[in-house]
Design a protein around this motif. Structure first.
Motif, mmCIF file in Angstrom:
data_model
loop_
_atom_site.group_PDB
_atom_site.id
_atom_site.type_symbol
_atom_site.label_atom_id
_atom_site.label_comp_id
_atom_site.label_asym_id
_atom_site.label_seq_id
_atom_site.Cartn_x
_atom_site.Cartn_y
_atom_site.Cartn_z
ATOM 1 N N TRP A 178 1.049 -1.249 0.001
ATOM 2 C CA TRP A 178 0.011 0.029 -0.037
ATOM 3 C C TRP A 178 0.891 1.254 -0.070
ATOM 4 C CZ3 TRP A 178 -4.271 -1.320 -1.707
ATOM 5 C CH2 TRP A 178 -5.044 -2.580 -1.507
ATOM 6 N N GLU A 179 1.993 1.170 0.625
ATOM 7 C CA GLU A 179 2.979 2.383 0.421
ATOM 8 C C GLU A 179 3.200 2.383 -1.186
ATOM 9 O OE1 GLU A 179 6.298 2.911 3.107
ATOM 10 O OE2 GLU A 179 5.487 1.513 4.450
ATOM 11 N N ALA A 180 3.419 1.542 -1.720
ATOM 12 C CA ALA A 180 3.711 1.620 -3.125
ATOM 13 C C ALA A 180 2.554 2.151 -3.987
ATOM 14 C CB ALA A 180 4.373 0.425 -3.670
ATOM 15 N N VAL A 181 1.120 1.534 -3.654
ATOM 16 C CA VAL A 181 0.363 1.608 -4.335
ATOM 17 C C VAL A 181 -0.167 3.273 -4.152
ATOM 18 C CG1 VAL A 181 -2.292 1.438 -4.594
ATOM 19 C CG2 VAL A 181 -0.699 -0.605 -4.620
ATOM 20 N N GLN A 216 -10.807 -3.442 -3.792
ATOM 21 C CA GLN A 216 -11.082 -2.613 -4.800
ATOM 22 C C GLN A 216 -11.061 -1.040 -4.817
ATOM 23 O OE1 GLN A 216 -14.768 -4.736 -5.848
ATOM 24 N NE2 GLN A 216 -13.883 -6.376 -7.183
ATOM 25 N N ALA A 217 -11.744 -0.843 -3.586
ATOM 26 C CA ALA A 217 -11.890 0.583 -3.546
ATOM 27 C C ALA A 217 -10.721 1.189 -3.133
ATOM 28 C CB ALA A 217 -12.825 0.983 -2.213
ATOM 29 N N MET A 218 -9.629 0.571 -2.652
ATOM 30 C CA MET A 218 -8.402 1.204 -2.161
ATOM 31 C C MET A 218 -7.419 1.280 -3.596
ATOM 32 S SD MET A 218 -7.840 -0.828 1.327
ATOM 33 C CE MET A 218 -6.172 -0.277 1.633
ATOM 34 N N PHE A 219 -7.693 0.358 -4.498
ATOM 35 C CA PHE A 219 -6.930 0.331 -5.406
ATOM 36 C C PHE A 219 -7.302 1.646 -6.701
ATOM 37 C CE2 PHE A 219 -5.062 -3.827 -4.886
ATOM 38 C CZ PHE A 219 -3.726 -3.487 -5.101
ATOM 39 N N ALA A 221 -9.198 4.122 -5.548
ATOM 40 C CA ALA A 221 -8.798 5.519 -5.050
ATOM 41 C C ALA A 221 -7.413 5.991 -5.411
ATOM 42 C CB ALA A 221 -9.041 5.371 -3.356
ATOM 43 N N ALA A 222 -6.775 5.060 -5.385
ATOM 44 C CA ALA A 222 -5.161 5.462 -6.037
ATOM 45 C C ALA A 222 -5.101 5.598 -7.581
ATOM 46 C CB ALA A 222 -4.160 4.060 -5.637
ATOM 47 N N GLY A 223 -6.350 5.345 -8.258
ATOM 48 C CA GLY A 223 -6.354 5.695 -9.767
ATOM 49 C C GLY A 223 -6.127 4.354 -10.600
ATOM 50 N N TRP A 224 -5.910 3.066 -10.018
ATOM 51 C CA TRP A 224 -5.861 2.204 -10.748
ATOM 52 C C TRP A 224 -7.017 1.662 -11.384
ATOM 53 C CZ3 TRP A 224 -1.813 -1.972 -9.839
ATOM 54 C CH2 TRP A 224 -0.684 -1.314 -9.096
ATOM 55 N N GLN A 225 -7.096 0.802 -12.765
ATOM 56 C CA GLN A 225 -8.391 0.234 -13.269
ATOM 57 C C GLN A 225 -8.505 -0.970 -12.458
ATOM 58 O OE1 GLN A 225 -9.621 -1.441 -17.548
ATOM 59 N NE2 GLN A 225 -7.273 -1.715 -16.959
#
Length: 779
Positions: A178-181, A216-219, A221-225
């Motif tokens: 999560w630090e990276a994402v 899913q929501a965490m990814f 929110a970081a702008g991932w598909q």
């Protein structure tokens, strides 16, 4: 759905590629299982220690990896494979002709296949070392960023494709993920794709609850598909029938533990387990229309095992932003252990192996038999092998790194400030070297003295950004973000810092572009970054890590910012040379020496522990004689030198780094007692220890003969060793000549104080050094 193309030579008989992929998947499942079996049952083991392996964790990944290697990947793609799926990777490489069959029975054997994918130690192609859970997955992310950096600076850099990480769902518990994402720069990496093997099991248990929506929501929110593949197409066809939506809801809302239990139930119980008492008559009718075998197949029809669905998903991911695919799978898929809550390290028995071979059309008598020539499967392997061939990287950069920049140091200067000056001066004095330098920091660039370097080279970003403060006359640090910059700024996350550092340090071997990555962070936080830093070195990354400021010398900052154990961490870190120079000139010599060995075959990483304490250069007693100064330089890069020495020394005082003024003051003070003190300044206790260790060895190590020069056997004396760190770091010096020793250092947490007060509190001030020397001499 993407139509799977098929080579012309497969035209007769008209076999679909989907069928061929399934046969390949069968073979990969068998081989990966047999690789683990051979390691455990196929060779003698009288140690009482199990060999181990992960047949169930491999089985859940087979279809995902077959879809990638046998359809989707190009030679430009790089893939990080989850640690426990190493047998699957080796099985695939064997079918593609990239692994000699003699290695298949050698998992976890000396000289054989490693327990987890290893870029440097495995005999076949491995893009990323994994094993440190979560960290190997993020390596592909930092590799993508590193390729963007070298491509923006060196146009001849080979192209790269996608950077793919295959990771287990339990790995998403790791903070490194999560630090990276969350790093803002990651959202623009469209070449990044993660595939999560969502088998809903960890090592000890079935993962409780259904947390996919939160992930899913965490990814997102970081702008991932975010793509989720819960069901295969057969099960989706059932959902389209009457009461199908009710069946979908039942399976979706089913707790993970209940689903795993259904996988273990006899077919005769499945109808009652799928339809609860509250289920509708229509649902009962739908389920009743299926035989026990059909229902068993249906509940196992997950998206992560549908090859055509996987191929379609991987081929059509959005290339403009990073993608994460949650692929639902079964741990132990198609093995007798599938779904069992304790199947993580479970091994199939001989009887179970025979049954598996029969079910897959394989043979225990000839477990490594490849596909027969002329079959569609053999032709697909041949075709994909050719498509995935890579041109070896060749590094054409031949740098002439100077031994010194030649600028005298006349005023008191800290080693941290000297580093900033050194980096800035290379732009003018060694431009070819400066071109290959890249610095990075976790939001501490200015406080670690990188300002001058940044003003000259700029800040790198994948997309140039407008500098709104360019016309501000009061600005000291010119923070110009552009694609030509040479400093990469990350958020406050040391794990991200060393993750990027490691991958920047592999560009010479991946794409033939040598970089010299330098990362600065506060030395107390080296421990926080230790595991991913070690991982990067293990995986072949060569870099320079600078921990600064260090020790209780940073007295006013208090105990939270005072490092204690980092000197011994540096000494103990494999693949790395640790340095702690005291004087600015020593820092220049040792740092330039370190640069020479970064980003080259057989090179190494380096760790510098620096200080903010200004030290007068005259304390080092420099000479005007260039030959003597060259001798001093050679000793400094070997580990240390003697400042004072005589045949009549009564005691030897050994110091490291910022504590040297106290060591010299103590030597002066001892003269009042008619005692002569020799003084040794160590630049690298690490290299001196190596020099001691190599005594008597037939193959000399990196330390050379420096230990004998610093501590001549002909003039033994008691030793007082002192550093701003844990005293055991220098305790080994007692073994050089068998001298009595007192090791002084820091053994307790610090507190806010003045510098002299901090040294007194921890017993490393000049008075404490004198007292230790007198005690050794019984005075």
């Amino acid at each position: 759905m993407t139509q799977l193309s098929f080579p012309e030579q497969f035209a007769s008989p008209p076999t679909s590629k989907a069928t061929v992929l399934r046969r390949v998947a069968d073979q990969v499942l068998w081989l990966s299982t047999a690789i683990v079996d051979a390691a455990n049952r196929g060779r003698p083991n009288n140690t009482g220690v199990k060999v181990g392996g992960h047949q169930a964790s491999s089985a859940s990944m087979v279809d995902i990896m077959v879809a990638l290697w046998f359809h989707c990947l190009t030679a430009e793609d790089r893939v990080s494979v989850k640690p426990h799926a190493a047998p699957v990777l080796h099985a695939i490489n064997y079918l593609l002709g990239d692994l000699d069959p003699k290695y298949l029975p050698t998992l976890r054997e000396k000289g054989g296949l490693q327990s987890y994918p290893s870029r440097l130690k495995d005999p076949d192609s491995v893009d990323f070392s994994t094993g440190s859970v979560g960290i190997g997955a993020t390596a592909a992310l930092w590799a993508a960023m590193s390729h963007r950096y070298v491509a923006s600076h060196f146009p001849q850099t080979p192209r790269a494709g996608r950077f793919i990480s295959l990771l287990g769902d339990a790995e998403l518990d790791e903070g490194a993920i999560w630090e990276a994402v969350a790093d803002p720069s990651v959202a623009s990496l469209g070449e990044l794709m993660w595939v999560v093997d969502l088998n809903r099991q960890s090592l000890d248990r079935v993962v409780p609850d259904i947390q996919t929506y939160r992930l899913q929501a965490m990814f997102a929110a970081a702008g991932w598909q975010v793509i989720t593949l819960p069901w295969g197409r057969q099960l989706q066809a059932l959902f389209a029938r009457p009461a199908g939506e009710e069946l979908r809801a039942r399976l979706t809302e089913m707790p993970n533990e209940e689903y795993q239990r259904i996988l273990r139930a006899p077919e005769t119980e499945l109808h009652d387990r799928v339809v609860t008492p509250g289920g509708s008559d229509a649902l009962r009718a739908l389920v009743a229309s299926l035989s026990g075998a059909e229902l068993a197949a249906a509940v196992r029809d997950l998206g992560g095992h549908d090859l055509e669905l996987l191929v379609d998903t991987f081929d059509n991911a959005d290339p403009e932003r990073p993608t994460v695919v949650f692929a639902y799978t079964i741990k132990g898929n198609r093995l007798p252990t599938e779904g069992h809550p304790n199947n993580h390290s479970a091994l199939l028995s001989e009887m179970q192996m025979h049954a598996l071979a029969d079910s897959l059309g394989m043979s225990m008598d000839d477990p490594w038999r490849p596909f027969d020539p002329g079959t569609p499967e053999h032709e697909l392997c041949r075709e994909r092998s050719a498509a995935l061939q890579r041109t070896p990287a060749v590094d054409e950069a031949r740098l002439n790194v100077p031994t010194s920049l030649g600028h005298p140091y006349r005023k008191p200067l800290s080693t941290q400030a000297a580093l900033g000056r050194l980096l800035a001066d290379t732009v003018r004095d060694a431009p070819e070297v400066a071109q290959r330098l890249v610095t990075c920091s976790p939001d501490v660039a200015s406080s670690t003295n990188l300002g001058g370097w940044i003003n000259k080279t700029g800040v790198w970003t994948a997309h140039s950004r407008h500098d709104w403060f360019a016309d501000d006359p009061d600005r000291v640090l010119r923070w110009s973000e552009q694609m030509t910059g040479q400093h990469i700024e990350l958020g406050i996350a040391e794990v991200n810092l060393v993750g990027l550092l490691g991958e920047l340090g592999t560009t010479w071997s991946r794409w033939g572009q040598r970089l010299i990555p330098v990362a600065t962070l506060y030395d107390p936080f080296v421990g926080r970054a230790l595991e991913p830093w070690s991982y990067g070195i293990y995986a072949g990354g060569q870099s320079i890590l600078v921990g600064t400021p260090s020790g209780v010398t940073l007295a006013p900052e208090g105990g939270a910012h005072q490092s204690i154990t980092t000197p011994s961490i540096g000494l103990e870190q494999p693949g790395c040379v640790a340095w702690e120079p005291a004087f600015a000139q020593d820092l220049e010599w040792t740092f330039l020496h370190a640069i020479k060995s970064v980003g080259v075959p057989g090179g190494t990483s380096h760790y510098f522990r620096l200080s903010t304490r200004p030290i007068p250069p005259e304390l080092s007693e420099p000479s005007d004689d260039r030959h003597l100064m060259e001798r001093r330089r050679r000793q400094a890069i070997s580990g240390g030198y003697r400042l004072r020495s005589s045949a009549t020394d009564d005691v030897t005082l050994v110091g490291v780094g910022a504590i040297m003024p106290e060591v010299i003051a103590a030597a002066n003070a001892l003269s009042a007692y008619d005692l002569t003190a020799g003084v040794v300044c160590l630049t690298s206790p690490d290299l001196v220890f190596r020099s001691l260790q190599q005594r008597g060895l037939r193959v000399p190590g990196h330390g050379g003969s420096i230990v004998g020069e610093l501590f001549p056997a002909t003039t033994p004396t008691p030793i007082v060793a002192v550093l701003d760190g844990h005293p055991h770091t220098l305790a080994f010096l007692a073994g050089v000549r068998g001298d009595p020793i007192r090791s002084l250092g820091v053994t307790d947490f610090g507190q806010s104080s003045a510098l002299d007060e901090a040294y007194q509190i921890h017993g490393i001030d000049a008075a404490a050094i004198v007292d230790a020397a007198l005690g050794l001499l019984n005075r």
